[in-house]
Design an enzyme around this catalytic site. Structure first.
Site, PDB file in Angstrom:
ATOM      1  N   SER A1036       1.254  -0.909  -0.005  1.00 39.17           N
ATOM      2  CA  SER A1036      -0.080   0.418  -0.309  1.00 39.17           C
ATOM      3  C   SER A1036       0.929   1.196   0.248  1.00 39.17           C
ATOM      4  O   SER A1036       1.386   1.525   1.081  1.00 39.17           O
ATOM      5  CB  SER A1036      -1.170  -0.102   1.787  1.00 39.17           C
ATOM      6  OG  SER A1036      -2.298  -1.458   1.360  1.00 39.17           O
ATOM      7  N   THR A1037       1.486   1.503  -1.470  1.00 39.76           N
ATOM      8  CA  THR A1037       2.720   2.974  -1.697  1.00 39.76           C
ATOM      9  C   THR A1037       1.628   4.306  -1.013  1.00 39.76           C
ATOM     10  O   THR A1037       2.494   4.978  -0.448  1.00 39.76           O
ATOM     11  CB  THR A1037       2.235   2.818  -2.859  1.00 39.76           C
ATOM     12  OG1 THR A1037       0.954   3.422  -3.468  1.00 39.76           O
ATOM     13  CG2 THR A1037       3.073   1.678  -3.695  1.00 39.76           C
ATOM     14  N   CYS A1038       0.203   4.300  -0.820  1.00 46.24           N
ATOM     15  CA  CYS A1038       0.122   5.517   0.362  1.00 46.24           C
ATOM     16  C   CYS A1038      -0.021   4.983   1.099  1.00 46.24           C
ATOM     17  O   CYS A1038       0.961   6.280   2.241  1.00 46.24           O
ATOM     18  CB  CYS A1038      -1.741   5.336  -0.131  1.00 46.24           C
ATOM     19  SG  CYS A1038      -2.604   4.260   0.583  1.00 46.24           S
ATOM     20  N   MET A1039       0.464   4.004   2.275  1.00 47.50           N
ATOM     21  CA  MET A1039       1.008   4.052   3.423  1.00 47.50           C
ATOM     22  C   MET A1039       2.029   3.552   3.544  1.00 47.50           C
ATOM     23  O   MET A1039       2.696   3.654   4.753  1.00 47.50           O
ATOM     24  CB  MET A1039       0.039   3.427   4.036  1.00 47.50           C
ATOM     25  CG  MET A1039      -1.165   3.363   4.125  1.00 47.50           C
ATOM     26  SD  MET A1039      -1.310   4.926   5.004  1.00 47.50           S
ATOM     27  CE  MET A1039      -1.481   4.646   7.059  1.00 47.50           C
TER      28      MET A1039
END
Length: 1070
Positions: A1036-1039
């Site tokens: 999860s690149t956003c996290m």
């Protein structure tokens, strides 16, 4: 009757509760007051009596004198009719009588008559010293008569002056020396009674309007009056009277050379005095007088006195002085006196806002950045009159004429000539000229002549370094530069730090000009391997210092700049510190201070610092000099949400909202604006990131996570990222890119990719978009020979609307900086310099574009001057874009201008300017506009071009696994000693650097490690358990979250992890 029956016949006793002592006290005070009043009355009566006696005596005296004068007047009339021309005693008695009773209204006829009688005797009157004294007094009466009565014929008074102030008339009756002394004493008597002032008034009254300067008299009377003015001047240094020279020159200067003189003096008297070869003006005596007098009071130090001194300087003055004193000109005492006077007078050209009808466009771009801080002053009313401006312009032109004494002396400078007195006067003259005009350094011959005199600059710096003061507590003396560096400048009674003002500002300005004209090869003359670093012949180092001395020089200048900042913002805020505060951008506290001079000093000091720092970035002659000590500039203590409000605005005013900045914050913000390189790079990055945080807060950036506030939502095809983004993120569709941007990617099948954009998808989109935009195959950018990107000069052949494309790419790069996203975009150094500076690139930057061309230009500069024309070059350049060849003229008519030894330097600079600036100016302008529409351009100026590349792309260094481990967090049942986690780190340790970068990009969407290490990665790098081992790792690149299944085998973990990070499947893998 003794008794009264209308009431109580007894008087009631008076009762005073204060007691008897108070009664006695009251009576005593009343008695004293009464005596004092009586004494005052007696004193007033005595004064009235004395005044009455004085008035009576004065009246009796007046009446007696009036009666005596009437008697003497009657005797004069009766005696004059019987006068015998041969009887000298009789004539002397007549003169004595008229001197006694003369009245301007009654006796001017008698004065004319006795003067005519005396003129018949002519030169015989000089035979008696008593007669010469009487003649002086008669001449004073004639002078008063000419001045006050315009109806009186001037023939007789002028004839009296012509005969009795002539040495030729007197030397028939006595020796020449006695004649000179008698005439000199006559002039001294007259001058003490307003001789020059009366002649000035008479000349202004009787001279018709003039239409231009001329030494020829407009009327015979004007010529006669000029002769009377010149006569006492011609006797200077010949009269045997100690006071004569000084008195004559001081009174002449006060009457004719100071204050706004009228038209006849400016148009006739001064040109005539300067050009009369028969009667040489005593210029040396004038200089001596001005040197001895404190120019104040009678001798007003103003623009007119400066003009007079320069206009009266005789041709060949320097050669004449050298004949009088065989010493070299810079050591000649007469020359030193002259320099001291000019230094004192040139104060009048300072800050008078002198303007010229034509400003050289050559320096307009060079000085644009320097004048950003002074832009407000252009709107201030000019207090200098047009006439005074014209006069000062002429003064500066005269001062910079090659045949003038100062420039003749400068041409003869040697190291042994640099005395302290000479350096002091020359530095003050140069400083005053520097303050006179914004491009004075390039415009005035004296300044750029001295700038190219390395011995002068070196001597000036040595003298500056030797200045010291004695401490009031004893001990050894302390250098003034050290005191200024520590911010000590307020105790002027003990530490006269103002002595540094002129020489330090002059040194910084001139040395900046000198090093700006030197190529890097001239800095490497001290090194034996200079030929290896910069091949080709070198013309030799011409700067003032050894290469090894520049380190100490830079260190001192850095401390001086920091000291000036401390003076501007002291720990305690005394009222007299206002001039220093205004110098670096504060508000003026008093009109009568040296604020412009201190402001100029700070400006030229920082300019020199920036020039040396820029050169050091290429040559590395300083070792750790630039970064200041932590206590001087503590950026970590700065509340980063506020500097852009305080000083980064164009007007430099104090913030209007929010709490005031602390002293440390004010100092740090000033340093960041002027000399940011003295603050560590990591600290500046933190400040920059803090400014972005505040900017995001102002745009409700984080509130979009809670579905509040505005945001941007777009859908783009993965196969057409650039085209879709160019259309949907155009300024017309999305004018504000500072808002939160969410992206929905569409795969090749036309379906939305799974996954919600929490930030990671956006980072992947932006990274891929910029990679596509900067791809040379797209045609917007080209590669240098070092594989660095710069705008394509021939882009107009590919895109008609290319400025819009560059504006868009600039916005996208700005968005990456705004989001703290590192992108692998290697930009050419000269292109980066345009983004973080307001100056255009110069010839030194050509090394980052075309090293071969730079080498050829350097060979041309070192080529034998006699054979330069044989090379067959002209001021044109052949360009080739996509097979289309064109001949570009470097200057108008360049095809017809051959390159010669005299103009080859101009050719070299024009070629570099075309390659670096002209051919890509529209592209760079559009790109920079797009970039600064997202990120404040002032914030980017905190960084050099190399630092900006680090800010964009991060450091090209291997990933530090230990740092990564230290700041990694775990979740979903994982912890640091979990078997799967230990297997993971073991596998990552076996990866190549490229594989580690692929892993980092898989998790964070960026292959470069964070600029300041993994401690600053937000959110932190995290590994979470994904459960069973039959799945591939996902993220999860956003996290910044890696979802790792619990593999039991190192080989399986390595295989599955490599497959996941190298698949490039985006969210399809989730």
């Amino acid at each position: 009757m003794m008794y009264s029956f209308e009431g109580d016949f007894r008087r009631k006793p008076r009762q005073n509760l204060a007691g008897a002592s108070d009664i006695r006290k009251t009576d005593r005070e009343g008695l004293i007051l009464q005596l004092h009043q009586q004494r005052q009355k007696r004193e007033e009566h005595r004064k009235r009596l004395l005044s009455t006696i004085k008035i009576q005596a004065y009246v009796r005296s007046y009446l007696t004198r009036k009666h005596c004068k009437e008697n003497e007047r009657g005797q004069f009339d009766s005696m004059f009719s019987k006068a015998n021309p041969e009887d000298k005693l009789f004539i002397s008695a007549l003169i004595a009588r008229i001197l006694f009773f003369y009245d301007d209204k009654k006796d001017f006829g008698r004065l004319i008559s006795i003067s005519q009688f005396i003129l018949k005797q002519g030169k015989k009157m000089f035979q008696s010293r008593d007669s010469s004294i009487q003649i002086r007094r008669l001449l004073a009466l004639h002078l008063r008569l000419m001045k006050d009565d315009s109806e009186v014929p001037l023939a007789v008074p002028l004839r009296m002056f012509e005969v009795f102030t002539s040495v030729n008339s007197a030397d028939e009756s006595m020796s020449e020396e006695e004649a000179v002394d008698i005439v000199g004493l006559t002039f001294l008597y007259l001058i003490n009674r307003g001789y020059f002032k009366d002649l000035r008034q008479l000349l202004c009254q009787r001279t018709p309007p003039l239409y231009g300067p001329s030494p020829n008299p407009p009327t015979p009377l004007s010529g006669a009056l000029l002769d009377l003015i010149q006569r006492p001047l011609n006797l200077v240094s010949h009269v045997n009277e100690s006071e004569y020279d000084d008195t004559v020159m001081a009174e002449f200067t006060a009457a004719f050379l100071c204050t706004p003189y009228p038209e006849p003096i400016e148009m006739y008297v001064i040109p005539a005095l300067a050009q009369d070869a028969g009667k040489r003006f005593p210029f040396s005596a004038l200089v001596k007088c001005l040197r001895a007098h404190n120019v104040s009071g009678r001798l007003v130090n103003d623009s007119w006195l400066l003009h007079s001194v320069l206009a009266l300087e005789p041709p060949g003055h320097a050669q004449e002085l050298q004949k009088l004193d065989k010493k070299r000109l810079p050591n000649n005492p007469l020359i030193l006196d002259y320099l001291s006077v000019i230094a004192k007078l040139t104060v009048n050209v300072c800050n008078k806002q002198i303007t010229y009808e034509y400003e050289d466009s050559l320096y307009s771009q060079e000085t644009a950045a320097d004048n950003d801080d002074d832009s407000d002053s252009e709107h201030e009313p000019n207090p200098t009159s047009v006439r005074e401006q014209t006069l000062l312009t002429r003064c500066i032109e005269m001062l910079n004429e090659p045949e003038r004494t100062i420039l003749v002396m400068c041409s003869q400078l040697s190291e042994s000539d640099l005395s302290e007195e000479f350096l002091d006067s020359m530095s003050r003259i140069c400083h005053n000229l520097l303050l006179s005009h914004r491009i004075a350094l390039h415009k005035y011959r004296l300044l750029y002549t001295l700038a190219f005199k390395p011995i002068f600059l070196r001597g000036l710096w040595i003298w500056l370094s030797s200045m010291s003061y004695e401490s009031s507590f004893g001990g050894s003396s302390t250098p003034l530069l050290s005191a200024l560096s520590r911010g000590i400048g307020t105790e002027t009674s003990v530490i006269d730090v103002h002595r540094l003002l002129a020489p330090l500002a002059t040194f910084c300005a001139l040395f900046t000009l000198l090093i700006g004209t030197l190529h890097d090869t001239e800095f490497f003359k001290d090194y034996e391997d200079s030929e290896k670093m910069f091949p080709g012949p070198s013309s030799g180092r011409t700067h003032a210092f050894e290469f090894s001395e520049l380190d100490g020089l830079c260190r001192t200048l850095r401390q001086v700049c920091l000291g000036l900042v401390e003076l501007a913002y002291p720990e305690s805020r005394p009222s007299f510190i206002g001039q220093y505060k205004e110098a670096v951008g504060g508000t003026a506290m008093s009109e009568n201070n040296h604020t412009p001079a201190w402001s100029h000093l700070f400006k030229v000091c920082t300019q020199l610092m920036r020039a040396l720092h820029e050169r050091d970035a290429r040559l590395r002659f300083c070792t750790g000099t630039w970064v200041a000590a932590a206590e001087l500039a503590p950026p970590a203590a700065l509340r980063v949400a506020r500097p852009h409000r305080a000083r980064f605005a164009a007007d430099h005013r104090t913030q209007e909202e929010g709490p005031p900045l602390t002293i440390k914050e004010l100092r740090t913000v000033t340093i960041l604006r002027e000399i940011p390189f003295v603050v560590p790079f990591s600290a500046r990055v933190l400040i920059f990131q803090g400014l972005l945080v505040k900017e995001k807060h102002d745009h409700w950036y984080e509130m979009t996570n809670f579905n509040e506030g505005p945001s941007i939502n777009i859908s783009v095809r993965r196969t057409h990222l650039y085209e879709d983004a160019f259309e949907k993120l155009s300024p017309d569709n999305e004018p504000d890119l500072k808002l939160k941007l969410r992206v929905q990617l569409i795969n090749q099948a036309g379906a939305d990719e799974p996954g919600v954009d929490g930030g990671g998808l956006f980072r992947e989109f932006l990274s891929e978009l910029l990679k596509s935009a900067f791809d040379p195959n797209r045609g917007l950018f080209r590669l240098t020979k070092d594989n660095m990107l710069y705008p394509n000069p021939g882009v107009h052949l590919l895109y008609d609307d290319f400025p819009m494309h560059y504006y868009f790419v600039g916005r996208m790069l700005g968005k990456a900086l705004y989001e703290n996203l590192l992108v692998e975009v290697p930009l050419a150094e000269f292109f980066l310099a345009k983004l973080c500076s307001v100056r255009e690139a110069d010839v030194h930057a050509l090394a980052s574009l075309d090293p071969a061309l730079l080498r050829g230009l350097l060979l041309l500069r070192a080529h034998c001057r006699h054979t330069v024309a044989d090379l067959g070059l002209d001021f044109t350049l052949l360009t080739d874009h996509l097979g289309e060849q064109r001949i570009e003229e470097l200057k108008p008519g360049g095809a017809n201008i051959p390159v010669t030894a005299e103009n080859r330097i101009e050719y070299i600079h024009l070629v570099a300017d075309y390659k670096l600036n002209r051919q890509i100016r529209p592209q760079c302008t559009a790109f920079k506009r797009g970039l600064t529409s997202v990120v404040n351009g002032d914030w980017l100026r905190m960084f050099s071009c190399k630092e900006l590349q680090l800010l964009i792309s991060g450091a090209e260094v291997p990933i530090d696994l230990e740092d990564m481990k230290k700041y990694t967090q775990y979740g979903g049942g994982f912890y640091a000693t979990h078997p799967t986690v230990q297997l993971f780190w073991k596998v990552v340790e076996s990866f190549t650097d490229d594989q580690r970068r692929q892993l980092l990009k898989f998790v964070t969407s960026c292959s470069r490690p964070p600029l300041l290490g993994f401690k600053d990665l937000q959110p932190p790098f995290c590994i979470q358990s994904a459960g069973a081992s039959d799945r591939l790792p996902s993220s999860s690149t956003c996290m910044n979250l890696l979802k790792l299944p619990e593999f039991g085998s190192e080989a399986v973990l390595a295989e599955r992890l490599l497959y996941a990070i190298q698949a490039g499947a985006g969210f399809e893998l989730s």
